[in-house]
Scaffold this motif. Structure first.
Motif, PDB file in Angstrom:
ATOM      1  N   SER A 323       1.199  -1.249  -0.036  1.00  0.00           N
ATOM      2  CA  SER A 323      -0.027   0.011   0.069  1.00  0.00           C
ATOM      3  C   SER A 323       0.959   1.253  -0.162  1.00  0.00           C
ATOM      4  N   LEU A 324       1.385   1.697  -1.071  1.00  0.00           N
ATOM      5  CA  LEU A 324       2.290   2.653  -1.252  1.00  0.00           C
ATOM      6  C   LEU A 324       1.764   3.964  -2.200  1.00  0.00           C
ATOM      7  N   ALA A 325       1.640   5.209  -1.683  1.00  0.00           N
ATOM      8  CA  ALA A 325       0.986   6.529  -2.300  1.00  0.00           C
ATOM      9  C   ALA A 325       1.362   6.438  -3.810  1.00  0.00           C
ATOM     10  N   VAL A 326       2.854   6.424  -4.041  1.00  0.00           N
ATOM     11  CA  VAL A 326       3.283   6.565  -5.443  1.00  0.00           C
ATOM     12  C   VAL A 326       2.668   5.650  -6.310  1.00  0.00           C
ATOM     13  N   LEU A 327       2.048   4.701  -5.858  1.00  0.00           N
ATOM     14  CA  LEU A 327       1.404   3.597  -6.738  1.00  0.00           C
ATOM     15  C   LEU A 327       0.193   3.560  -7.161  1.00  0.00           C
ATOM     16  N   LYS A 328      -0.479   4.826  -6.540  1.00  0.00           N
ATOM     17  CA  LYS A 328      -2.098   4.785  -6.303  1.00  0.00           C
ATOM     18  C   LYS A 328      -2.740   5.228  -7.712  1.00  0.00           C
ATOM     19  N   SER A 329      -2.049   5.720  -8.783  1.00  0.00           N
ATOM     20  CA  SER A 329      -2.652   6.478  -9.910  1.00  0.00           C
ATOM     21  C   SER A 329      -3.463   5.100 -10.706  1.00  0.00           C
ATOM     22  N   PRO A 330      -4.989   5.440 -10.927  1.00  0.00           N
ATOM     23  CA  PRO A 330      -5.656   4.315 -11.422  1.00  0.00           C
ATOM     24  C   PRO A 330      -5.626   4.454 -12.963  1.00  0.00           C
ATOM     25  N   ASP A 331      -5.045   5.593 -13.551  1.00  0.00           N
ATOM     26  CA  ASP A 331      -4.896   5.449 -14.930  1.00  0.00           C
ATOM     27  C   ASP A 331      -3.484   5.171 -15.854  1.00  0.00           C
ATOM     28  N   ILE A 332      -2.431   5.059 -14.570  1.00  0.00           N
ATOM     29  CA  ILE A 332      -1.248   4.837 -15.158  1.00  0.00           C
ATOM     30  C   ILE A 332      -0.501   3.659 -14.598  1.00  0.00           C
ATOM     31  N   PRO A 333       0.110   2.521 -15.161  1.00  0.00           N
ATOM     32  CA  PRO A 333       0.557   1.494 -14.661  1.00  0.00           C
ATOM     33  C   PRO A 333       1.710   1.899 -13.810  1.00  0.00           C
ATOM     34  N   SER A 334       2.072   1.608 -12.556  1.00  0.00           N
ATOM     35  CA  SER A 334       3.031   2.371 -11.738  1.00  0.00           C
ATOM     36  C   SER A 334       3.650   1.253 -10.901  1.00  0.00           C
ATOM     37  N   LEU A 335       5.126   1.188 -10.936  1.00  0.00           N
ATOM     38  CA  LEU A 335       5.660   0.284 -10.062  1.00  0.00           C
ATOM     39  C   LEU A 335       6.851   0.950  -9.164  1.00  0.00           C
TER      40      LEU A 335
END
Length: 438
Positions: A323-335
Protein backbone atom coordinates in the motif's frame (compact mmCIF):
# COMPACT_ATOMS: atom_id res chain seq x y z
CA UNK A 1 29.19 41.02 44.68
CA UNK A 2 30.79 40.68 41.25
CA UNK A 3 30.14 36.93 41.20
CA UNK A 4 26.46 37.48 42.03
CA UNK A 5 26.21 40.05 39.23
CA UNK A 6 27.85 37.62 36.77
CA UNK A 7 25.40 34.89 37.83
CA UNK A 8 22.40 37.12 37.12
CA UNK A 9 23.91 38.10 33.73
CA UNK A 10 24.21 34.44 32.76
CA UNK A 11 20.71 33.74 34.06
CA UNK A 12 19.32 36.65 32.03
CA UNK A 13 21.17 35.46 28.93
CA UNK A 14 19.73 31.93 29.19
CA UNK A 15 16.18 33.17 29.78
CA UNK A 16 16.37 35.70 26.92
CA UNK A 17 17.74 33.09 24.49
CA UNK A 18 15.91 29.90 25.33
CA UNK A 19 16.23 28.70 21.73
CA UNK A 20 18.95 28.72 19.08
CA UNK A 21 18.95 29.00 15.29
CA UNK A 22 21.54 26.39 14.36
CA UNK A 23 21.46 26.36 10.54
CA UNK A 24 19.51 27.52 7.48
CA UNK A 25 19.06 25.19 4.51
CA UNK A 26 17.58 26.18 1.15
CA UNK A 27 16.04 23.57 -1.21
CA UNK A 28 14.99 25.01 -4.61
CA UNK A 29 12.70 23.00 -6.87
CA UNK A 30 10.93 23.88 -10.15
CA UNK A 31 7.74 25.09 -8.45
CA UNK A 32 8.76 25.75 -4.85
CA UNK A 33 11.66 26.89 -2.71
CA UNK A 34 11.80 25.30 0.72
CA UNK A 35 13.69 26.97 3.56
CA UNK A 36 14.46 24.90 6.64
CA UNK A 37 15.54 26.53 9.88
CA UNK A 38 17.19 24.02 12.22
CA UNK A 39 16.33 24.98 15.78
CA UNK A 40 17.60 23.93 19.19
CA UNK A 41 14.04 23.46 20.47
CA UNK A 42 10.46 24.00 19.28
CA UNK A 43 10.30 27.46 17.64
CA UNK A 44 8.04 30.33 18.66
CA UNK A 45 7.71 32.53 15.60
CA UNK A 46 5.84 35.19 13.64
CA UNK A 47 6.19 36.23 10.01
CA UNK A 48 4.92 38.86 7.57
CA UNK A 49 5.54 40.11 4.03
CA UNK A 50 6.82 43.44 2.77
CA UNK A 51 6.68 44.91 -0.74
CA UNK A 52 8.85 47.26 -2.81
CA UNK A 53 11.08 45.33 -2.66
CA UNK A 54 9.54 41.91 -1.88
CA UNK A 55 10.64 40.50 1.48
CA UNK A 56 9.64 37.78 3.89
CA UNK A 57 10.37 38.65 7.53
CA UNK A 58 10.51 35.90 10.16
CA UNK A 59 10.75 36.75 13.87
CA UNK A 60 12.10 33.98 16.11
CA UNK A 61 11.12 34.69 19.70
CA UNK A 62 13.72 34.23 22.43
CA UNK A 63 16.26 32.91 19.96
CA UNK A 64 19.98 33.35 19.55
CA UNK A 65 21.54 33.09 16.07
CA UNK A 66 24.45 30.72 15.47
CA UNK A 67 24.37 30.89 11.65
CA UNK A 68 26.97 32.52 9.42
CA UNK A 69 25.01 33.99 6.51
CA UNK A 70 28.04 33.72 4.23
CA UNK A 71 28.02 29.93 4.71
CA UNK A 72 24.38 29.41 3.62
CA UNK A 73 24.08 27.55 0.33
CA UNK A 74 21.45 29.42 -1.68
CA UNK A 75 20.79 28.20 -5.23
CA UNK A 76 17.26 29.53 -5.37
CA UNK A 77 16.31 31.85 -8.19
CA UNK A 78 13.65 33.35 -5.92
CA UNK A 79 15.75 34.31 -2.86
CA UNK A 80 18.26 37.05 -3.67
CA UNK A 81 19.61 37.57 -0.16
CA UNK A 82 19.30 36.26 3.41
CA UNK A 83 20.13 38.66 6.23
CA UNK A 84 19.18 39.71 9.74
CA UNK A 85 17.52 42.91 10.94
CA UNK A 86 16.68 44.69 14.15
CA UNK A 87 14.41 42.40 16.21
CA UNK A 88 11.07 43.62 17.59
CA UNK A 89 12.06 42.69 21.17
CA UNK A 90 15.18 42.02 23.17
CA UNK A 91 16.27 38.38 23.05
CA UNK A 92 14.52 37.72 19.72
CA UNK A 93 16.06 37.31 16.27
CA UNK A 94 14.71 38.71 13.00
CA UNK A 95 15.45 37.02 9.66
CA UNK A 96 14.84 38.76 6.34
CA UNK A 97 14.59 36.93 3.02
CA UNK A 98 14.85 39.31 0.07
CA UNK A 99 12.78 37.94 -2.82
CA UNK A 100 12.62 38.44 -6.55
CA UNK A 101 8.82 38.16 -6.67
CA UNK A 102 5.73 38.14 -4.47
CA UNK A 103 4.91 34.84 -2.78
CA UNK A 104 2.33 33.25 -0.49
CA UNK A 105 4.46 31.46 2.10
CA UNK A 106 3.42 28.33 3.96
CA UNK A 107 5.17 28.20 7.35
CA UNK A 108 5.01 25.30 9.81
CA UNK A 109 7.15 23.67 12.54
CA UNK A 110 8.34 20.05 12.46
CA UNK A 111 9.12 17.91 15.49
CA UNK A 112 12.40 15.92 15.63
CA UNK A 113 12.54 12.95 13.24
CA UNK A 114 15.41 10.72 12.18
CA UNK A 115 18.65 12.69 12.07
CA UNK A 116 16.80 16.01 12.31
CA UNK A 117 15.90 18.00 15.41
CA UNK A 118 13.27 20.74 15.69
CA UNK A 119 12.72 22.62 12.43
CA UNK A 120 10.76 25.56 11.11
CA UNK A 121 9.85 24.97 7.46
CA UNK A 122 9.00 27.77 5.02
CA UNK A 123 7.60 26.80 1.62
CA UNK A 124 7.62 29.50 -1.06
CA UNK A 125 5.64 28.38 -4.14
CA UNK A 126 7.35 29.82 -7.20
CA UNK A 127 8.26 28.84 -10.75
CA UNK A 128 12.05 28.53 -10.48
CA UNK A 129 13.20 28.62 -14.10
CA UNK A 130 16.77 27.76 -13.15
CA UNK A 131 15.60 24.31 -12.03
CA UNK A 132 12.79 23.62 -14.50
CA UNK A 133 12.87 19.97 -15.65
CA UNK A 134 14.88 19.62 -18.83
CA UNK A 135 12.79 18.14 -21.59
CA UNK A 136 14.64 16.08 -24.18
CA UNK A 137 14.27 17.61 -27.64
CA UNK A 138 13.05 14.97 -30.05
CA UNK A 139 12.30 15.08 -33.73
CA UNK A 140 8.59 15.25 -34.46
CA UNK A 141 7.15 11.84 -35.28
CA UNK A 142 4.49 11.27 -37.97
CA UNK A 143 0.82 11.15 -37.02
CA UNK A 144 0.05 7.84 -35.31
CA UNK A 145 3.70 7.34 -34.34
CA UNK A 146 3.60 8.45 -30.70
CA UNK A 147 6.42 7.87 -28.26
CA UNK A 148 6.01 5.66 -25.22
CA UNK A 149 6.50 8.02 -22.26
CA UNK A 150 8.06 6.61 -19.10
CA UNK A 151 7.91 8.77 -15.96
CA UNK A 152 10.82 8.05 -13.63
CA UNK A 153 10.45 9.02 -9.99
CA UNK A 154 13.68 9.24 -7.95
CA UNK A 155 12.48 8.48 -4.43
CA UNK A 156 12.76 11.02 -1.59
CA UNK A 157 14.88 14.17 -2.06
CA UNK A 158 15.65 17.47 -0.37
CA UNK A 159 14.59 17.53 3.26
CA UNK A 160 13.60 13.83 2.96
CA UNK A 161 16.85 11.80 2.77
CA UNK A 162 15.14 8.42 2.61
CA UNK A 163 16.98 5.49 4.18
CA UNK A 164 20.49 6.08 5.51
CA UNK A 165 23.14 3.38 5.19
CA UNK A 166 25.74 2.26 7.74
CA UNK A 167 28.25 4.65 6.12
CA UNK A 168 25.69 7.48 6.31
CA UNK A 169 25.00 7.46 2.56
CA UNK A 170 21.52 8.68 1.74
CA UNK A 171 18.95 6.94 -0.38
CA UNK A 172 17.88 10.16 -2.14
CA UNK A 173 21.27 10.50 -3.89
CA UNK A 174 21.35 6.88 -5.07
CA UNK A 175 17.80 6.99 -6.44
CA UNK A 176 18.53 10.17 -8.41
CA UNK A 177 21.74 8.73 -9.86
CA UNK A 178 20.04 5.51 -11.04
CA UNK A 179 17.03 7.47 -12.36
CA UNK A 180 19.25 9.73 -14.45
CA UNK A 181 21.00 6.73 -15.97
CA UNK A 182 17.67 5.05 -16.70
CA UNK A 183 16.31 8.23 -18.32
CA UNK A 184 19.39 8.46 -20.53
CA UNK A 185 18.90 4.88 -21.77
CA UNK A 186 15.22 5.44 -22.48
CA UNK A 187 15.84 8.71 -24.33
CA UNK A 188 18.33 6.99 -26.61
CA UNK A 189 15.74 4.41 -27.64
CA UNK A 190 13.72 5.40 -30.75
CA UNK A 191 10.03 5.61 -29.92
CA UNK A 192 10.54 6.11 -26.17
CA UNK A 193 10.93 9.18 -23.95
CA UNK A 194 11.66 9.68 -20.24
CA UNK A 195 10.33 12.30 -17.84
CA UNK A 196 11.84 12.75 -14.36
CA UNK A 197 9.61 13.78 -11.46
CA UNK A 198 12.61 15.55 -9.93
CA UNK A 199 15.90 16.55 -11.54
CA UNK A 200 17.77 17.67 -8.41
CA UNK A 201 17.99 17.36 -4.66
CA UNK A 202 14.55 18.61 -3.63
CA UNK A 203 11.36 17.03 -2.33
CA UNK A 204 8.29 16.42 -4.50
CA UNK A 205 4.96 15.75 -2.79
CA UNK A 206 3.92 12.11 -3.18
CA UNK A 207 0.62 12.99 -4.86
CA UNK A 208 2.37 15.44 -7.17
CA UNK A 209 4.61 12.68 -8.53
CA UNK A 210 1.61 11.00 -10.16
CA UNK A 211 0.41 14.40 -11.38
CA UNK A 212 3.74 15.05 -13.11
CA UNK A 213 3.45 11.69 -14.84
CA UNK A 214 -0.13 12.40 -15.85
CA UNK A 215 0.67 15.85 -17.28
CA UNK A 216 3.44 14.25 -19.35
CA UNK A 217 0.85 11.72 -20.61
CA UNK A 218 3.05 8.93 -19.30
CA UNK A 219 2.35 5.32 -20.22
CA UNK A 220 4.26 4.07 -17.17
CA UNK A 221 5.53 5.37 -13.81
CA UNK A 222 8.66 3.83 -12.26
CA UNK A 223 9.56 4.93 -8.72
CA UNK A 224 13.19 4.14 -7.86
CA UNK A 225 14.16 3.40 -4.25
CA UNK A 226 16.76 1.63 -2.09
CA UNK A 227 15.40 -0.64 0.63
CA UNK A 228 16.29 -0.58 4.32
CA UNK A 229 15.57 -2.78 7.34
CA UNK A 230 16.82 -2.85 10.93
CA UNK A 231 18.73 -6.07 10.24
CA UNK A 232 21.79 -5.46 8.04
CA UNK A 233 21.66 -8.96 6.54
CA UNK A 234 19.02 -8.77 3.74
CA UNK A 235 20.24 -7.99 0.21
CA UNK A 236 18.86 -7.80 -3.30
CA UNK A 237 16.44 -5.94 -5.54
CA UNK A 238 12.65 -6.23 -5.62
CA UNK A 239 9.68 -4.77 -7.47
CA UNK A 240 6.41 -3.67 -5.84
CA UNK A 241 2.93 -3.07 -7.23
CA UNK A 242 -0.21 -1.67 -5.62
CA UNK A 243 -2.16 -3.95 -3.30
CA UNK A 244 -5.88 -4.45 -3.94
CA UNK A 245 -6.83 -2.91 -0.57
CA UNK A 246 -5.04 0.35 -1.39
CA UNK A 247 -6.54 0.28 -4.90
CA UNK A 248 -10.05 0.02 -3.46
CA UNK A 249 -9.45 2.90 -1.01
CA UNK A 250 -8.07 5.12 -3.76
CA UNK A 251 -11.04 4.28 -5.96
CA UNK A 252 -13.42 5.66 -3.35
CA UNK A 253 -11.49 8.94 -3.34
CA UNK A 254 -11.52 9.27 -7.10
CA UNK A 255 -15.29 8.79 -7.20
CA UNK A 256 -15.71 12.10 -5.38
CA UNK A 257 -13.71 14.08 -7.93
CA UNK A 258 -15.70 14.66 -11.12
CA UNK A 259 -13.02 16.81 -12.71
CA UNK A 260 -10.43 14.10 -12.14
CA UNK A 261 -12.79 11.54 -13.68
CA UNK A 262 -12.98 13.62 -16.85
CA UNK A 263 -9.20 13.73 -17.07
CA UNK A 264 -8.81 10.03 -16.38
CA UNK A 265 -11.57 8.77 -18.61
CA UNK A 266 -11.28 11.23 -21.48
CA UNK A 267 -14.46 11.67 -23.48
CA UNK A 268 -16.28 9.01 -21.46
CA UNK A 269 -15.66 10.92 -18.23
CA UNK A 270 -16.91 14.12 -19.80
CA UNK A 271 -20.15 12.44 -20.84
CA UNK A 272 -20.60 11.05 -17.33
CA UNK A 273 -20.04 14.44 -15.69
CA UNK A 274 -22.55 16.12 -18.02
CA UNK A 275 -25.19 13.45 -17.57
CA UNK A 276 -26.92 12.29 -14.42
CA UNK A 277 -23.65 11.30 -12.78
CA UNK A 278 -24.69 7.68 -12.32
CA UNK A 279 -22.33 6.46 -9.56
CA UNK A 280 -22.58 2.85 -10.71
CA UNK A 281 -21.56 3.72 -14.28
CA UNK A 282 -18.71 5.89 -12.99
CA UNK A 283 -17.56 3.14 -10.66
CA UNK A 284 -17.59 0.63 -13.51
CA UNK A 285 -15.33 2.74 -15.71
CA UNK A 286 -12.94 3.50 -12.86
CA UNK A 287 -12.86 -0.17 -11.86
CA UNK A 288 -11.93 -1.11 -15.42
CA UNK A 289 -9.23 1.57 -15.51
CA UNK A 290 -7.71 0.48 -12.20
CA UNK A 291 -7.91 -3.23 -13.04
CA UNK A 292 -6.14 -2.66 -16.35
CA UNK A 293 -3.50 -0.48 -14.69
CA UNK A 294 -2.78 -3.06 -11.99
CA UNK A 295 -2.67 -5.93 -14.49
CA UNK A 296 -0.23 -4.03 -16.70
CA UNK A 297 1.86 -3.08 -13.66
CA UNK A 298 2.20 -6.71 -12.64
CA UNK A 299 3.10 -7.86 -16.17
CA UNK A 300 5.75 -5.13 -16.57
CA UNK A 301 7.19 -5.94 -13.15
CA UNK A 302 7.69 -9.57 -14.21
CA UNK A 303 9.69 -8.46 -17.26
CA UNK A 304 11.82 -6.12 -15.10
CA UNK A 305 12.50 -8.78 -12.47
CA UNK A 306 13.49 -11.25 -15.18
CA UNK A 307 15.99 -8.76 -16.61
CA UNK A 308 17.32 -7.70 -13.20
CA UNK A 309 17.80 -11.30 -12.07
CA UNK A 310 20.40 -11.78 -14.82
CA UNK A 311 22.69 -8.99 -13.59
CA UNK A 312 21.99 -8.27 -9.90
CA UNK A 313 20.94 -10.21 -6.82
CA UNK A 314 17.17 -10.41 -6.26
CA UNK A 315 15.57 -10.25 -2.82
CA UNK A 316 12.23 -11.42 -4.21
CA UNK A 317 11.84 -13.20 -7.55
CA UNK A 318 8.14 -12.35 -7.81
CA UNK A 319 6.42 -8.93 -7.70
CA UNK A 320 5.39 -7.87 -4.19
CA UNK A 321 2.19 -6.01 -3.24
CA UNK A 322 2.13 -2.98 -0.96
CA UNK A 323 0.00 0.00 0.00
CA UNK A 324 2.24 2.79 -1.33
CA UNK A 325 1.04 6.28 -2.23
CA UNK A 326 3.19 6.66 -5.34
CA UNK A 327 1.55 3.56 -6.89
CA UNK A 328 -2.03 4.71 -6.46
CA UNK A 329 -2.77 6.27 -9.87
CA UNK A 330 -5.72 4.42 -11.44
CA UNK A 331 -4.84 5.43 -15.00
CA UNK A 332 -1.06 4.85 -15.17
CA UNK A 333 0.64 1.49 -14.58
CA UNK A 334 2.98 2.19 -11.64
CA UNK A 335 5.84 0.21 -10.09
CA UNK A 336 8.20 0.79 -7.19
CA UNK A 337 11.66 -0.66 -7.76
CA UNK A 338 13.92 -1.31 -4.78
CA UNK A 339 17.43 -1.33 -6.30
CA UNK A 340 18.88 -3.05 -3.24
CA UNK A 341 19.31 -2.72 0.53
CA UNK A 342 21.20 0.40 1.54
CA UNK A 343 21.08 -1.01 5.10
CA UNK A 344 23.39 -3.85 4.02
CA UNK A 345 27.05 -2.65 4.20
CA UNK A 346 28.15 -4.55 1.07
CA UNK A 347 25.14 -3.50 -0.97
CA UNK A 348 25.44 0.10 0.23
CA UNK A 349 28.91 0.24 -1.32
CA UNK A 350 27.64 -1.39 -4.53
CA UNK A 351 24.77 1.08 -4.86
CA UNK A 352 27.27 3.95 -4.72
CA UNK A 353 29.30 2.72 -7.70
CA UNK A 354 28.60 3.95 -11.21
CA UNK A 355 28.99 0.42 -12.61
CA UNK A 356 26.30 -1.07 -10.37
CA UNK A 357 23.95 1.87 -10.89
CA UNK A 358 24.33 1.36 -14.65
CA UNK A 359 23.61 -2.38 -14.27
CA UNK A 360 20.39 -1.63 -12.41
CA UNK A 361 19.33 1.03 -14.91
CA UNK A 362 20.16 -1.21 -17.88
CA UNK A 363 18.18 -4.10 -16.40
CA UNK A 364 15.11 -1.96 -15.66
CA UNK A 365 15.30 -0.50 -19.17
CA UNK A 366 15.68 -3.98 -20.66
CA UNK A 367 12.58 -5.19 -18.83
CA UNK A 368 10.50 -2.19 -19.91
CA UNK A 369 11.67 -2.52 -23.50
CA UNK A 370 10.95 -6.27 -23.50
CA UNK A 371 7.39 -5.71 -22.25
CA UNK A 372 6.55 -3.01 -24.80
CA UNK A 373 8.02 -5.00 -27.66
CA UNK A 374 5.54 -7.74 -26.82
CA UNK A 375 2.69 -5.38 -25.89
CA UNK A 376 3.14 -2.18 -27.90
CA UNK A 377 0.47 0.50 -27.25
CA UNK A 378 -1.55 1.19 -30.37
CA UNK A 379 -0.58 4.29 -32.32
CA UNK A 380 3.02 4.27 -31.08
CA UNK A 381 6.24 4.02 -33.02
CA UNK A 382 7.01 0.78 -31.18
CA UNK A 383 3.72 -0.67 -32.44
CA UNK A 384 4.57 0.22 -36.03
CA UNK A 385 8.03 -1.31 -35.61
CA UNK A 386 6.39 -4.51 -34.37
CA UNK A 387 4.14 -4.58 -37.44
CA UNK A 388 7.14 -4.03 -39.68
CA UNK A 389 8.99 -6.82 -37.88
CA UNK A 390 6.03 -9.18 -38.40
CA UNK A 391 5.92 -8.21 -42.08
CA UNK A 392 9.57 -9.28 -42.43
CA UNK A 393 8.72 -12.86 -41.54
CA UNK A 394 7.68 -15.40 -44.12
CA UNK A 395 5.89 -18.71 -43.62
CA UNK A 396 6.98 -21.25 -46.24
CA UNK A 397 4.11 -22.48 -48.40
CA UNK A 398 3.77 -25.50 -50.71
CA UNK A 399 5.88 -25.15 -53.88
CA UNK A 400 8.20 -22.45 -52.51
CA UNK A 401 11.97 -22.78 -52.51
CA UNK A 402 14.65 -20.82 -50.71
CA UNK A 403 15.76 -19.14 -53.96
CA UNK A 404 12.17 -18.15 -54.78
CA UNK A 405 11.66 -16.61 -51.35
CA UNK A 406 14.98 -14.76 -51.56
CA UNK A 407 14.03 -13.37 -54.97
CA UNK A 408 10.64 -12.24 -53.68
CA UNK A 409 12.16 -10.16 -50.88
CA UNK A 410 15.15 -8.91 -52.87
CA UNK A 411 17.89 -10.60 -50.82
CA UNK A 412 20.53 -13.16 -51.69
CA UNK A 413 20.12 -16.84 -50.87
CA UNK A 414 23.35 -16.87 -48.87
CA UNK A 415 22.21 -13.89 -46.79
CA UNK A 416 18.80 -15.46 -46.17
CA UNK A 417 20.49 -18.72 -45.07
CA UNK A 418 22.95 -16.95 -42.80
CA UNK A 419 20.26 -14.77 -41.21
CA UNK A 420 18.24 -17.88 -40.31
CA UNK A 421 21.27 -20.10 -39.54
CA UNK A 422 20.24 -22.64 -42.19
CA UNK A 423 22.67 -25.46 -43.00
CA UNK A 424 21.17 -26.24 -46.44
CA UNK A 425 18.92 -24.77 -49.14
CA UNK A 426 16.07 -27.07 -48.15
CA UNK A 427 13.05 -25.48 -46.43
CA UNK A 428 9.90 -27.11 -45.09
CA UNK A 429 6.27 -26.13 -45.49
CA UNK A 430 5.17 -24.12 -42.45
CA UNK A 431 8.75 -23.09 -41.58
CA UNK A 432 9.02 -19.40 -40.53
CA UNK A 433 11.92 -17.41 -41.94
CA UNK A 434 13.11 -14.03 -40.72
CA UNK A 435 13.74 -11.80 -43.73
CA UNK A 436 16.85 -9.58 -43.43
CA UNK A 437 16.62 -5.97 -44.58
CA UNK A 438 17.40 -5.61 -48.25
Amino acid sequence: MKSILAFFCVLFSVSAWSNQLESIRVWPSPDNTRIVLDMGSAPAYDYFLLNDPHRLVVDLNQTQNRVSFAAIGNNSELITKIRDSKPPAAGSFRLVFELKAAVKPVVFPLAPAGDYGHRLVIDLPYEDQSRAPQQVVRQATPVGQKEIVVAIDPGHGGEDPGAIGPKKNREKHITLAISRRLAELINKEPGMRAVLTRTGDYFVNLNQRSEIARKAKADLLLSIHADSVANSGPRGASVWVLSSNRANREMAGWLEKQERQSELLGGVGEVISQADGNPYLTRTFLDLSMDRSRADSYAISEHILSAMGKVVRLHKSKPEHASLAVLKSPDIPSLLIEAGFISNPQEEQLLLTAAHQQKVAQAVFGGVKSYYRQNPPSGTMVASQSVSQAARQHTVRTGESLSLIAQRYGVSVSRLKGHNQLQSDVVKVGQILDIPSS
